[in-house]
Design an enzyme around this catalytic site. Sequence first.
Site, PDB file in Angstrom:
ATOM      1  N   ARG A  91     -57.728 137.443 -42.172  1.00  0.00           N
ATOM      2  CA  ARG A  91     -58.118 136.969 -43.103  1.00  0.00           C
ATOM      3  C   ARG A  91     -57.095 137.125 -44.784  1.00  0.00           C
ATOM      4  O   ARG A  91     -57.055 136.407 -45.224  1.00  0.00           O
ATOM      5  CB  ARG A  91     -60.103 137.615 -44.008  1.00  0.00           C
ATOM      6  CG  ARG A  91     -60.934 137.413 -42.660  1.00  0.00           C
ATOM      7  CD  ARG A  91     -60.998 135.796 -43.231  1.00  0.00           C
ATOM      8  NE  ARG A  91     -61.944 135.106 -42.350  1.00  0.00           N
ATOM      9  CZ  ARG A  91     -62.496 134.044 -41.748  1.00  0.00           C
ATOM     10  NH1 ARG A  91     -61.879 133.124 -42.834  1.00  0.00           N
ATOM     11  NH2 ARG A  91     -63.330 133.542 -41.220  1.00  0.00           N
ATOM     12  N   SER A  96     -54.941 127.585 -38.096  1.00  0.00           N
ATOM     13  CA  SER A  96     -54.353 128.370 -38.684  1.00  0.00           C
ATOM     14  C   SER A  96     -54.350 129.652 -38.554  1.00  0.00           C
ATOM     15  O   SER A  96     -53.164 130.966 -38.783  1.00  0.00           O
ATOM     16  CB  SER A  96     -55.235 128.358 -40.307  1.00  0.00           C
ATOM     17  OG  SER A  96     -54.733 126.826 -41.218  1.00  0.00           O
ATOM     18  N   HIS A 107     -53.845 134.876 -44.282  1.00  0.00           N
ATOM     19  CA  HIS A 107     -55.170 133.598 -44.335  1.00  0.00           C
ATOM     20  C   HIS A 107     -55.129 133.624 -46.105  1.00  0.00           C
ATOM     21  O   HIS A 107     -54.920 132.313 -46.232  1.00  0.00           O
ATOM     22  CB  HIS A 107     -55.994 133.343 -43.493  1.00  0.00           C
ATOM     23  CG  HIS A 107     -57.351 132.246 -43.672  1.00  0.00           C
ATOM     24  ND1 HIS A 107     -57.940 131.581 -44.477  1.00  0.00           N
ATOM     25  CD2 HIS A 107     -56.613 130.989 -42.679  1.00  0.00           C
ATOM     26  CE1 HIS A 107     -57.613 130.149 -44.472  1.00  0.00           C
ATOM     27  NE2 HIS A 107     -56.882 130.014 -43.873  1.00  0.00           N
TER      28      HIS A 107
END
Length: 209
Positions: free
Chosen positions: A38, A15, A41
């Site tokens: 983040r 990822s 993500h």
Amino acid sequence: MLDYIRDPAAIYRESFATIEREADLARFAADERSVAIRMIHACGMTDLADDIVIAQGAVRAGVDALGAGAAIVCDVEMVRRGIIRSRLPADTAVLCEVGGETARQQAKALGTTVSAGGIEALASRLAGGVVVIGNAPTALFHLLEMLARGAEPPALIIGCPVGFVGAVESKEALIAHAPRVPFVTVRGRRGGSAIAAAALNAIAGGIEA
């Protein structure tokens, strides 16, 4: 059996490797980069990097405030639930009043949404704290109005409301409000509770650094 990756560590590695390959992260400082990754993500869209705006010094301001045990004020429960408590000092207050009677009363008195009323209800906890808005543009607008009236500012605003009415404008107003309060935001209609909570969690991850 369907053919898919089952190993959590492998999923994690792939990822973040995908984000590194596909997202343009060159303009972010080292501490900002981890926050941007983040946030990407959390939504699965690598082009989000183009719209992320992190004010200079915002990450450091958030790390310092959270490390000192500052209160976290959230606009909705989805944001509050997305915050990883283990990354925070044990006694950190993570607050949301959107479901409370005071928020409803404030909303009625102000002629606004309950989310904005929840921010008003927590006015006494804003100073030096971290405000995380992931849903309601009205909450962000109202926070900026409170600051314009002289309310003591938080240490950091993570302002990522999502939607078609007011989301773009509230975030542009936050950017225009700089440099009084450090901020993290996402230009445009995109945003949401997961992105906002991810930004907070990334910043909290730097407390021990």
